[in-house]
Design an enzyme around this catalytic site. Structure first.
Site, PDB file in Angstrom:
ATOM      1  N   ASP A  18       0.833  -1.204   0.000  1.00 37.48           N
ATOM      2  CA  ASP A  18       0.000   0.000   0.000  1.00 37.48           C
ATOM      3  C   ASP A  18       0.869   1.256   0.000  1.00 37.48           C
ATOM      4  OD1 ASP A  18      -2.525  -1.256   0.021  1.00 37.48           O
ATOM      5  OD2 ASP A  18      -2.319  -1.682   2.153  1.00 37.48           O
TER       6      ASP A  18
ATOM      7  N   ARG B 134      -8.893  20.059  22.019  1.00 34.74           N
ATOM      8  CA  ARG B 134      -7.605  20.022  22.734  1.00 34.74           C
ATOM      9  C   ARG B 134      -7.139  18.580  22.736  1.00 34.74           C
ATOM     10  NH1 ARG B 134     -10.304  24.001  25.344  1.00 34.74           N
ATOM     11  NH2 ARG B 134      -9.121  25.873  25.869  1.00 34.74           N
TER      12      ARG B 134
ATOM     13  N   ALA C  38      -7.308   2.763   7.081  1.00 30.01           N
ATOM     14  CA  ALA C  38      -5.887   2.945   7.422  1.00 30.01           C
ATOM     15  C   ALA C  38      -5.763   3.598   8.805  1.00 30.01           C
ATOM     16  CB  ALA C  38      -5.224   3.757   6.309  1.00 30.01           C
TER      17      ALA C  38
HETATM   18  P1  NAD Z   1       3.051   1.752   5.455  1.00 31.77           P
HETATM   19  O1  NAD Z   1       3.118   1.651   3.991  1.00 31.77           O
HETATM   20  O2  NAD Z   1       3.868   0.873   6.306  1.00 31.77           O
HETATM   21  O3  NAD Z   1       1.533   1.654   5.876  1.00 31.77           O
HETATM   22  C1  NAD Z   1       1.176   1.412   7.182  1.00 31.77           C
HETATM   23  C2  NAD Z   1       0.099   0.343   7.172  1.00 31.77           C
HETATM   24  O4  NAD Z   1      -1.113   0.910   6.688  1.00 31.77           O
HETATM   25  C3  NAD Z   1       0.409  -0.867   6.285  1.00 31.77           C
HETATM   26  O5  NAD Z   1       0.050  -2.033   6.969  1.00 31.77           O
HETATM   27  C4  NAD Z   1      -0.492  -0.661   5.064  1.00 31.77           C
HETATM   28  O6  NAD Z   1      -0.874  -1.870   4.438  1.00 31.77           O
HETATM   29  C5  NAD Z   1      -1.684   0.011   5.718  1.00 31.77           C
HETATM   30  N1  NAD Z   1      -2.512   0.818   4.821  1.00 31.77           N
HETATM   31  C6  NAD Z   1      -2.117   1.879   4.068  1.00 31.77           C
HETATM   32  N2  NAD Z   1      -3.186   2.365   3.405  1.00 31.77           N
HETATM   33  C7  NAD Z   1      -4.239   1.595   3.760  1.00 31.77           C
HETATM   34  C8  NAD Z   1      -5.621   1.623   3.437  1.00 31.77           C
HETATM   35  N3  NAD Z   1      -6.124   2.553   2.628  1.00 31.77           N
HETATM   36  N4  NAD Z   1      -6.429   0.691   4.010  1.00 31.77           N
HETATM   37  C9  NAD Z   1      -5.937  -0.235   4.846  1.00 31.77           C
HETATM   38  N5  NAD Z   1      -4.658  -0.307   5.204  1.00 31.77           N
HETATM   39  C10 NAD Z   1      -3.820   0.605   4.674  1.00 31.77           C
HETATM   40  O7  NAD Z   1       3.407   3.198   5.957  1.00 31.77           O
HETATM   41  P2  NAD Z   1       3.524   4.500   5.130  1.00 31.77           P
HETATM   42  O8  NAD Z   1       4.235   4.291   3.859  1.00 31.77           O
HETATM   43  O9  NAD Z   1       4.021   5.541   6.057  1.00 31.77           O
HETATM   44  O10 NAD Z   1       1.983   4.727   4.786  1.00 31.77           O
HETATM   45  C11 NAD Z   1       1.321   5.794   5.272  1.00 31.77           C
HETATM   46  C12 NAD Z   1      -0.034   5.338   5.703  1.00 31.77           C
HETATM   47  O11 NAD Z   1       0.122   4.599   6.901  1.00 31.77           O
HETATM   48  C13 NAD Z   1      -0.871   6.536   6.058  1.00 31.77           C
HETATM   49  O12 NAD Z   1      -1.639   6.972   4.978  1.00 31.77           O
HETATM   50  C14 NAD Z   1      -1.683   6.051   7.229  1.00 31.77           C
HETATM   51  O13 NAD Z   1      -3.019   5.728   6.864  1.00 31.77           O
HETATM   52  C15 NAD Z   1      -1.000   4.801   7.722  1.00 31.77           C
HETATM   53  N6  NAD Z   1      -0.618   5.020   9.109  1.00 31.77           N
HETATM   54  C16 NAD Z   1      -1.218   4.274  10.043  1.00 31.77           C
HETATM   55  C17 NAD Z   1      -0.965   4.492  11.371  1.00 31.77           C
HETATM   56  C18 NAD Z   1      -1.680   3.681  12.371  1.00 31.77           C
HETATM   57  O14 NAD Z   1      -2.494   2.831  11.968  1.00 31.77           O
HETATM   58  N7  NAD Z   1      -1.444   3.903  13.660  1.00 31.77           N
HETATM   59  C19 NAD Z   1      -0.065   5.480  11.778  1.00 31.77           C
HETATM   60  C20 NAD Z   1       0.550   6.224  10.792  1.00 31.77           C
HETATM   61  C21 NAD Z   1       0.259   5.992   9.443  1.00 31.77           C
END
Ligand code: NAD
Length: 278
Positions: free
Chosen positions: A56, A158, A172
């Site tokens: 992804d 806040r 995500a």
């Molecule tokens: P990454 O590629 O490792 O992605 C993090 C995880 O999010 C992976 O497991 C990926 O498969 C999953 N993911 C990404 N888009 C998704 C979607 N639309 N539906 C379901 N799962 C999805 O990390 P990166 O390259 O930094 O990707 C950034 C994304 O990671 C951000 O858009 C954000 O949504 C996600 N993220 C998640 C968290 C969390 O869940 N706590 C925290 C920060 C970022």
């Protein structure tokens, strides 16, 4: 499902891969196949179809690489890792992908994207587009910000920050924050809190909110300082943010509608529940 106009010319294909050994192997196979096929033309410039190989994260990068060409580009993802939510094909299904692209008639499945404007005190405005979400956080101190929805001053927030996600991004970061899962064809945004402070003195609504396409969200920080704004997998730091505005953009992300672009509920089940019989 809609259809993109396909003329008689060869389909221009861009192959974007991460550096993993498995991804490079898939990329080489696709390169070798399409190089020999007169119906396809390999080019990273002005592609009709972008094939992202990785997970992804790679698909997010491919989206941002071609975000100015969303009108004419369709995406398809191959995943070489454990979990790929929007990557339709596994690495061992590349032959099927080639077969499906040869039979392609331009059909696509489209999902909304998020438009973001960040206005700074000095008058500068930064614009961005997100596939998953945009977040705003204040790292070193509590973020205090007014949340305005369609000119209604809704609450004074806040806490750590706020996330605005697309329906695609609802599975995500938004999901980890306790937000709801939205079918990606729904034209709505979701506003979700990141660790809000709630007590006798300070109050926020507490639950995530689904905002329709016609509505516009504005977040107005009330304190000077540095704010961290993330757009999908990119993070920026801005000093003295006056406001951040969010709405559903006029452009969609278009996926190649192959038989492997399975039902959304199938994907949700696969990713978060797994096999019921195990
Ligand atoms: P990454 O590629 O490792 O992605 C993090 C995880 O999010 C992976 O497991 C990926 O498969 C999953 N993911 C990404 N888009 C998704 C979607 N639309 N539906 C379901 N799962 C999805 O990390 P990166 O390259 O930094 O990707 C950034 C994304 O990671 C951000 O858009 C954000 O949504 C996600 N993220 C998640 C968290 C969390 O869940 N706590 C925290 C920060 C970022």
């Amino acid at each position: 499902m809609t259809q993109m106009n396909i003329t008689g010319r060869a389909t221009r294909v861009a192959i974007i891969s991460n550096n993993k050994y498995q991804s490079k192997r898939v990329a080489s196979k696709l390169f070798a196949t399409f190089k020999e096929d007169k119906d396809f033309y390999l080019s990273k410039k002005n592609p009709d179809i972008v094939i992202s190989i990785g997970g992804d994260g790679m698909l997010l990068s491919a989206f941002h690489m071609y975000e100015k060409e969303l009108d004419r580009v369709r995406f398809v993802g191959v995943h070489t890792g454990h979990l790929g939510f929007y990557t339709d094909y596994r690495d061992f299904e590349v032959d099927k992908l080639i077969e499906n692209l040869r039979a392609d008639k331009g059909e696509m499945i489209s999902y909304p994207t998020l438009k973001v404007h960040i206005t700074l005190e000095d008058g500068r405005i930064f614009t961005a587009r997100a596939f998953n979400e945009a977040t705003i956080k204040r790292i070193e101190k509590t973020m205090v910000a007014d949340v305005i929805i369609n000119k209604v001053k809704f609450e004074r927030f806040r806490g750590d920050g706020l996330s605005v996600s697309t329906p695609t991004g609802s599975t995500a970061y938004n999901k980890s924050l306790g937000g709801a899962i939205l079918h990606p064809t729904m034209e709505a945004l979701q506003l979700t809190e990141i660790s809000s402070i709630n007590n006798r003195v300070y109050r926020t609504v507490g639950s995530s909110m689904i905002i329709p396409k016609k509505d516009h969200i504005e977040i107005v920080p009330k304190r000077q300082g540095v704010y961290t704004v993330s757009i999908d997998n990119k993070t920026m730091h801005y000093k003295n943010v006056v406001k951040v505005e969010y709405w559903i953009g006029s452009k969609t992300i278009n996926f190649v509608a192959t038989p492997f672009h399975t039902s959304f509920w199938e994907r949700v089940k696969d990713a978060f529940i797994g096999d019921l019989d195990s």
